[in-house]
Each structure stands twice: as C-alpha cells, then as structure tokens.
Design a protein around this motif. Sequence first.
Motif, PDB file in Angstrom:
ATOM      1  N   THR A 194      77.520 -36.338  59.294  1.00  0.00           N
ATOM      2  CA  THR A 194      77.838 -35.176  60.143  1.00  0.00           C
ATOM      3  C   THR A 194      76.576 -34.538  60.714  1.00  0.00           C
ATOM      4  O   THR A 194      76.636 -33.762  61.663  1.00  0.00           O
ATOM      5  CB  THR A 194      78.629 -34.105  59.363  1.00  0.00           C
ATOM      6  OG1 THR A 194      77.827 -33.641  58.272  1.00  0.00           O
ATOM      7  CG2 THR A 194      79.946 -34.654  58.842  1.00  0.00           C
ATOM      8  N   THR A 195      75.404 -34.841  60.132  1.00  0.00           N
ATOM      9  CA  THR A 195      74.143 -34.326  60.667  1.00  0.00           C
ATOM     10  C   THR A 195      73.606 -35.233  61.768  1.00  0.00           C
ATOM     11  O   THR A 195      72.503 -35.018  62.279  1.00  0.00           O
ATOM     12  CB  THR A 195      73.082 -34.202  59.560  1.00  0.00           C
ATOM     13  OG1 THR A 195      72.764 -35.507  59.056  1.00  0.00           O
ATOM     14  CG2 THR A 195      73.581 -33.339  58.415  1.00  0.00           C
ATOM     15  N   GLY A 196      74.378 -36.268  62.119  1.00  0.00           N
ATOM     16  CA  GLY A 196      73.980 -37.164  63.198  1.00  0.00           C
ATOM     17  C   GLY A 196      73.202 -38.383  62.738  1.00  0.00           C
ATOM     18  O   GLY A 196      72.734 -39.181  63.560  1.00  0.00           O
ATOM     19  N   GLN A 197      73.062 -38.546  61.423  1.00  0.00           N
ATOM     20  CA  GLN A 197      72.296 -39.680  60.912  1.00  0.00           C
ATOM     21  C   GLN A 197      73.144 -40.949  60.857  1.00  0.00           C
ATOM     22  O   GLN A 197      74.330 -40.887  60.530  1.00  0.00           O
ATOM     23  CB  GLN A 197      71.779 -39.374  59.498  1.00  0.00           C
ATOM     24  CG  GLN A 197      70.813 -38.210  59.443  1.00  0.00           C
ATOM     25  CD  GLN A 197      70.342 -37.941  58.024  1.00  0.00           C
ATOM     26  OE1 GLN A 197      69.762 -38.793  57.384  1.00  0.00           O
ATOM     27  NE2 GLN A 197      70.586 -36.741  57.536  1.00  0.00           N
ATOM     28  N   GLN A 198      72.527 -42.071  61.196  1.00  0.00           N
ATOM     29  CA  GLN A 198      73.148 -43.363  60.921  1.00  0.00           C
ATOM     30  C   GLN A 198      72.884 -43.690  59.462  1.00  0.00           C
ATOM     31  O   GLN A 198      71.771 -43.517  58.969  1.00  0.00           O
ATOM     32  CB  GLN A 198      72.517 -44.458  61.783  1.00  0.00           C
ATOM     33  CG  GLN A 198      73.009 -44.509  63.201  1.00  0.00           C
ATOM     34  CD  GLN A 198      72.357 -45.696  63.915  1.00  0.00           C
ATOM     35  OE1 GLN A 198      71.287 -45.560  64.488  1.00  0.00           O
ATOM     36  NE2 GLN A 198      73.008 -46.847  63.862  1.00  0.00           N
ATOM     37  N   VAL A 199      73.902 -44.158  58.763  1.00  0.00           N
ATOM     38  CA  VAL A 199      73.774 -44.409  57.319  1.00  0.00           C
ATOM     39  C   VAL A 199      74.097 -45.863  57.012  1.00  0.00           C
ATOM     40  O   VAL A 199      75.083 -46.406  57.506  1.00  0.00           O
ATOM     41  CB  VAL A 199      74.715 -43.476  56.516  1.00  0.00           C
ATOM     42  CG1 VAL A 199      74.636 -43.794  55.032  1.00  0.00           C
ATOM     43  CG2 VAL A 199      74.361 -42.017  56.762  1.00  0.00           C
ATOM     44  N   GLU A 200      73.238 -46.453  56.181  1.00  0.00           N
ATOM     45  CA  GLU A 200      73.471 -47.816  55.711  1.00  0.00           C
ATOM     46  C   GLU A 200      73.465 -47.781  54.185  1.00  0.00           C
ATOM     47  O   GLU A 200      72.638 -47.108  53.585  1.00  0.00           O
ATOM     48  CB  GLU A 200      72.354 -48.734  56.222  1.00  0.00           C
ATOM     49  CG  GLU A 200      72.437 -50.169  55.758  1.00  0.00           C
ATOM     50  CD  GLU A 200      71.220 -50.973  56.194  1.00  0.00           C
ATOM     51  OE1 GLU A 200      70.801 -51.867  55.435  1.00  0.00           O
ATOM     52  OE2 GLU A 200      70.667 -50.695  57.280  1.00  0.00           O
ATOM     53  N   ILE A 201      74.415 -48.486  53.546  1.00  0.00           N
ATOM     54  CA  ILE A 201      74.486 -48.534  52.086  1.00  0.00           C
ATOM     55  C   ILE A 201      73.711 -49.755  51.589  1.00  0.00           C
ATOM     56  O   ILE A 201      73.904 -50.868  52.084  1.00  0.00           O
ATOM     57  CB  ILE A 201      75.947 -48.618  51.589  1.00  0.00           C
ATOM     58  CG1 ILE A 201      76.788 -47.473  52.173  1.00  0.00           C
ATOM     59  CG2 ILE A 201      76.004 -48.611  50.058  1.00  0.00           C
ATOM     60  CD1 ILE A 201      76.332 -46.091  51.798  1.00  0.00           C
ATOM     61  N   VAL A 202      72.817 -49.538  50.614  1.00  0.00           N
ATOM     62  CA  VAL A 202      72.139 -50.649  49.948  1.00  0.00           C
ATOM     63  C   VAL A 202      72.508 -50.594  48.470  1.00  0.00           C
ATOM     64  O   VAL A 202      72.777 -49.518  47.927  1.00  0.00           O
ATOM     65  CB  VAL A 202      70.613 -50.595  50.141  1.00  0.00           C
ATOM     66  CG1 VAL A 202      70.249 -50.837  51.584  1.00  0.00           C
ATOM     67  CG2 VAL A 202      70.037 -49.272  49.666  1.00  0.00           C
ATOM     68  N   SER A 203      72.542 -51.747  47.827  1.00  0.00           N
ATOM     69  CA  SER A 203      73.058 -51.797  46.463  1.00  0.00           C
ATOM     70  C   SER A 203      72.141 -52.564  45.530  1.00  0.00           C
ATOM     71  O   SER A 203      71.557 -53.575  45.913  1.00  0.00           O
ATOM     72  CB  SER A 203      74.436 -52.454  46.465  1.00  0.00           C
ATOM     73  OG  SER A 203      74.978 -52.470  45.169  1.00  0.00           O
ATOM     74  N   LYS A 204      72.030 -52.078  44.310  1.00  0.00           N
ATOM     75  CA  LYS A 204      71.283 -52.751  43.241  1.00  0.00           C
ATOM     76  C   LYS A 204      71.833 -52.287  41.905  1.00  0.00           C
ATOM     77  O   LYS A 204      72.399 -51.205  41.794  1.00  0.00           O
ATOM     78  CB  LYS A 204      69.792 -52.371  43.302  1.00  0.00           C
ATOM     79  CG  LYS A 204      68.926 -53.289  44.153  1.00  0.00           C
ATOM     80  CD  LYS A 204      68.581 -54.579  43.431  1.00  0.00           C
ATOM     81  CE  LYS A 204      67.518 -55.359  44.173  1.00  0.00           C
ATOM     82  NZ  LYS A 204      68.023 -56.244  45.186  1.00  0.00           N
ATOM     83  N   GLY A 205      71.627 -53.104  40.869  1.00  0.00           N
ATOM     84  CA  GLY A 205      72.039 -52.724  39.529  1.00  0.00           C
ATOM     85  C   GLY A 205      70.912 -52.013  38.788  1.00  0.00           C
ATOM     86  O   GLY A 205      69.758 -52.029  39.207  1.00  0.00           O
ATOM     87  N   SER A 206      71.282 -51.356  37.692  1.00  0.00           N
ATOM     88  CA  SER A 206      70.351 -50.774  36.718  1.00  0.00           C
ATOM     89  C   SER A 206      69.352 -49.802  37.351  1.00  0.00           C
ATOM     90  O   SER A 206      69.600 -49.216  38.401  1.00  0.00           O
ATOM     91  CB  SER A 206      69.616 -51.897  35.962  1.00  0.00           C
ATOM     92  OG  SER A 206      68.733 -52.596  36.823  1.00  0.00           O
ATOM     93  N   SER A 207      68.188 -49.646  36.708  1.00  0.00           N
ATOM     94  CA  SER A 207      67.179 -48.689  37.183  1.00  0.00           C
ATOM     95  C   SER A 207      66.479 -49.168  38.445  1.00  0.00           C
ATOM     96  O   SER A 207      65.657 -48.440  39.018  1.00  0.00           O
ATOM     97  CB  SER A 207      66.138 -48.445  36.091  1.00  0.00           C
ATOM     98  OG  SER A 207      65.483 -49.656  35.764  1.00  0.00           O
ATOM     99  N   LEU A 208      66.810 -50.374  38.908  1.00  0.00           N
ATOM    100  CA  LEU A 208      66.246 -50.859  40.173  1.00  0.00           C
ATOM    101  C   LEU A 208      66.626 -49.955  41.345  1.00  0.00           C
ATOM    102  O   LEU A 208      65.971 -49.979  42.382  1.00  0.00           O
ATOM    103  CB  LEU A 208      66.720 -52.290  40.444  1.00  0.00           C
ATOM    104  CG  LEU A 208      66.072 -53.346  39.543  1.00  0.00           C
ATOM    105  CD1 LEU A 208      66.802 -54.671  39.667  1.00  0.00           C
ATOM    106  CD2 LEU A 208      64.607 -53.518  39.883  1.00  0.00           C
TER     107      LEU A 208
END
Length: 271
Positions: free
Chosen positions: A191-205
């Motif tokens: 809503t602030t106008g940002q494009q958002v991409e989701i990145v994924s990793k397990g654990s403390s990474l």
Amino acid sequence: MSEIKINKDLQVAMKAALKAGEVIMQVYDTAFNVEIKDDKSPLTEADKKANDVINSFLKPTQIPIISEENKQTGYDIRKNWDTCWIVDPVDGTKEFIKRNGEFTVNIAFVNNGKPEHGVIYVPVSKTLYYADVIEQKAFKAELTSHDVEITEVLKLSNPLQTREDNEVTKVVGSRSHMSQETLDFVEALKTTGQQVEIVSKGSSLKFCLVAEGNADIYPRFAPTMEWDTAAGQAICNAVGVDVISEDTKAPLLYNKENLLNPWFVVSKSEN
C-alpha cells in the motif's frame, strides 16, 4: 583484504560449529531415526551428537550455556548470569529430516541480554557466517572441509554487506504456508507503493539473507526460541540490521525468564 582479527571466544564458537557440522553430516548420510520431544518438535541423533560436541568446546570457557538440547537451568540461577552462550545444535531439524540442506548450527555469545558474537554454520554447503557486534564486522566463508584451521577460515572470509535501496522490496517468508499476519504485513508494504518479492529459506538462514543483502526484511509472526535467533541477531546487528520486538519496539533480549521470543521484524536500521 586486510588481516581479520577475531575475539578468542568467537574463535571457540567457530571451532565448535565446524566440528558440530562434521558430526551432523555423519548422521545426515545415514538412515537416522527421528524422535518426537514433549513439545512435539522432532529430535535426531544429529541434535544430540552436535550438542555434545559444542558443549565440549564451550564448557572450558566457564561461561554458562543455554542450549535447546541441555536441561534448562532455572531462572533463579540464570538471572545472575552476566554472560552466557546460547546454542541450537541443529536449527531446522525439520529441514534436516527433509534433507533439503537448509539447517544450521547456531552459537551466540550474549552479554547482559545482548548478542555480541554469533556463528551460523551450514554443514551441507560448508558455509560459515560469523560476527562481532562490538567491532561491527560480519563475514561469510565458503569452506571445502569441516576440518579447517581458523587461520584458513579467515583467509576465505568476505565481509557481509546489506542491500542498497532497490525498487523491489524482498521479504523473507514461506513459499508454502505464509501466516495471515505475514500476508497482512506484505499487503501493508504494497500500500506504500512498494513492489514486493517473497524469498524463502529454512532455519536461521533467514537472518543471513538480510545480513548478506539477499533480502530486505524478515517479519517473524510465529513462535521462536532464543536459540533460534541469538546468533542470527548478532550477525544482523554487526552490519546495521535490527531485530525488533513487536511487543516492545526494542531489540530482542536474551536470557529472559521465558526463553520464548515475541514476534519480531528484521530490517536495516533507520539511523
């Protein structure tokens, strides 16, 4: 690159993490059994063996240890500790069981509730992250063996650097089961106008993704324990990334009476 000089306690933690990684991989390559603990979380022989190895390195420092796999000391005693180690011998046991490689060894040194040194080791890729918060330095070393001298680790180390501002905001989350609270957080960013991409990793990474510039923000709106986050927070704090409690709006603190963390958000400091 100039010679890296590191604190002796941090060196001990690095050696412990490397040796733990070696014994973890010995189990990883076998048909290991999985137990279920009282809290319904899984436990393998790797957790136990890694914990024994780490204790063998840390106990001679005479600094008390909080480890997921140790019997927890009562808060009536812990509250008098100025310093302690906080350890997760295998962070991401579910990832270990899936054999997807996204599990880590986490070791942090905490002083008066604040992480000062952190080590995260990824045994499958032999990648070591380590940080000194006081010196504001964090590094990543890609190794070829678990059995390596610290001098060699230092030669192979490169400083971590966060992302510069970009048009796309990379948010650390789960590809398969994002919580509603995280989805709401992402929508609020949009809503602030940002494009958002989701990145994924397990654990403390997940912490390392932000600290090394592969993501911008990591909202964690689900339960974690102190040993899940202390090392990652040290690595983030050393490069100007904050780990802020949703409850207090201040950095997460450690060796609390309740070792369960509040929800938190990891992002670059606004200072």
